[in-house]
Design an enzyme around this catalytic site. Sequence first.
Site, short mmCIF file in Angstrom:
data_model
loop_
_atom_site.label_atom_id
_atom_site.label_comp_id
_atom_site.label_asym_id
_atom_site.label_seq_id
_atom_site.Cartn_x
_atom_site.Cartn_y
_atom_site.Cartn_z
N LYS A 92 -4.26 13.75 0.69
CA LYS A 92 -3.98 12.66 1.59
C LYS A 92 -2.68 13.34 2.24
O LYS A 92 -2.56 13.15 3.58
CB LYS A 92 -3.54 11.68 0.84
CG LYS A 92 -4.88 10.78 0.53
CD LYS A 92 -4.60 9.52 -0.75
CE LYS A 92 -5.91 8.97 -1.05
NZ LYS A 92 -5.74 8.32 -2.19
N GLN A 96 -1.29 5.56 -6.04
CA GLN A 96 -2.51 6.36 -6.35
C GLN A 96 -2.98 5.62 -7.76
O GLN A 96 -2.28 5.35 -8.55
CB GLN A 96 -2.50 7.77 -6.48
CG GLN A 96 -3.62 8.43 -7.08
CD GLN A 96 -4.97 8.49 -5.82
OE1 GLN A 96 -4.61 8.34 -4.48
NE2 GLN A 96 -6.13 7.90 -6.32
N ASP A 144 -3.75 0.76 1.95
CA ASP A 144 -5.16 0.81 1.22
C ASP A 144 -6.10 -0.42 1.35
O ASP A 144 -7.22 -0.37 0.77
CB ASP A 144 -4.82 0.93 -0.45
CG ASP A 144 -5.21 2.47 -0.82
OD1 ASP A 144 -6.04 3.27 -0.14
OD2 ASP A 144 -4.74 2.69 -1.97
#
Length: 284
Positions: free
Chosen positions: A54, A98, A121
């Site tokens: 990422k 994460q 997200d």
Amino acid sequence: MSGELINGKQLAQEKRDEMKAEVEALKNQEGVTPGLAVILVGDHPASHSYVKGKVKDCKEVGIHSELKTLPDTVDEQTLLDEIDKYNNDDAIDGILVQLPLPEHISEDKVIDAINPEKDVDGFHPVSVGKMLLGKETFYSCTPAGIIEMVKSKQIPIEGSHVVIVGRSHIVGKPAGMLFLQNNATVTYCHSRTKDMSAITKQADILVVAVGQAQLIGPEDIKDDAVVIDVGMNRNEEGKLVGDVNFEAVKEKASYITPVPGGVGPMTRTMLLHNTIKSARNWRE
Ligand code: NDP
């Protein structure tokens, strides 16, 4: 005749090239550099490699990124405080924590703590609720990437029967919602579904997001179905494989996504898309 590949790796590269130009223009014309904060808790090897990917993607397209690593012994409040710092940081447009998190930390609390305006997200209940209502919001990255892949081949969604295998909050459920918004007829299958093959065989577009290698074979699809394989599993040789028996199914499908090189790269790229979108939203 063998099915055509939907090459997620190539499509993702095309998207990143477009985004690079977009970010450049944002910087030059409006003095805005989109920023993403990634928080990694603990030493999970797969999480490490996702996070590295990422950060690398951000660099490629010119997005500012900050990686905050915390030990797996970190207490919940410290993590929530870190999120709050980024919520109030003007250089940061998107916050990603994460997953998975260590057991002593509540995923729900952590996701709820992210400002929905920075929820790139798309996991926050506000984002999910708005998505369900068809309102403007951040769509979660894997489902959004799947829709992009299907549209990239001009595959008709409207009126088609889409069967989603898997109903997780981050993939299956939202993927079905997005297809519904695109006027598909959607059926969900899951671990309690009876005679699943009879249902998957009706799919014009079959999305499989379970996490079980070889779950879907050619006997489970109809001729010329479009098959989207989200699964990521390691086989006995340690090779990354999807949930679909790719070699056999591709002979029967009209289009199919490979693993690796399919949904994965598109998921990563949709995160960049959301971060740029957030940078624009904040400045409007
Ligand atoms: P979850 O484990 O959260 O959900 C799995 C789903 O599959 C559940 O809804 C479960 O049903 C269902 N299921 C389990 N066994 C069966 C079965 N035998 N038949 C039908 N349905 C079944 O997984 P995720 O959604 O998070 O991930 C799914 C897969 O996709 C994983 O391999 C993951 O690694 C991968 N993934 C890939 C991404 C990418 O970018 N390529 C991104 C995210 C995930 P029930 O609800 O009844 O338990």
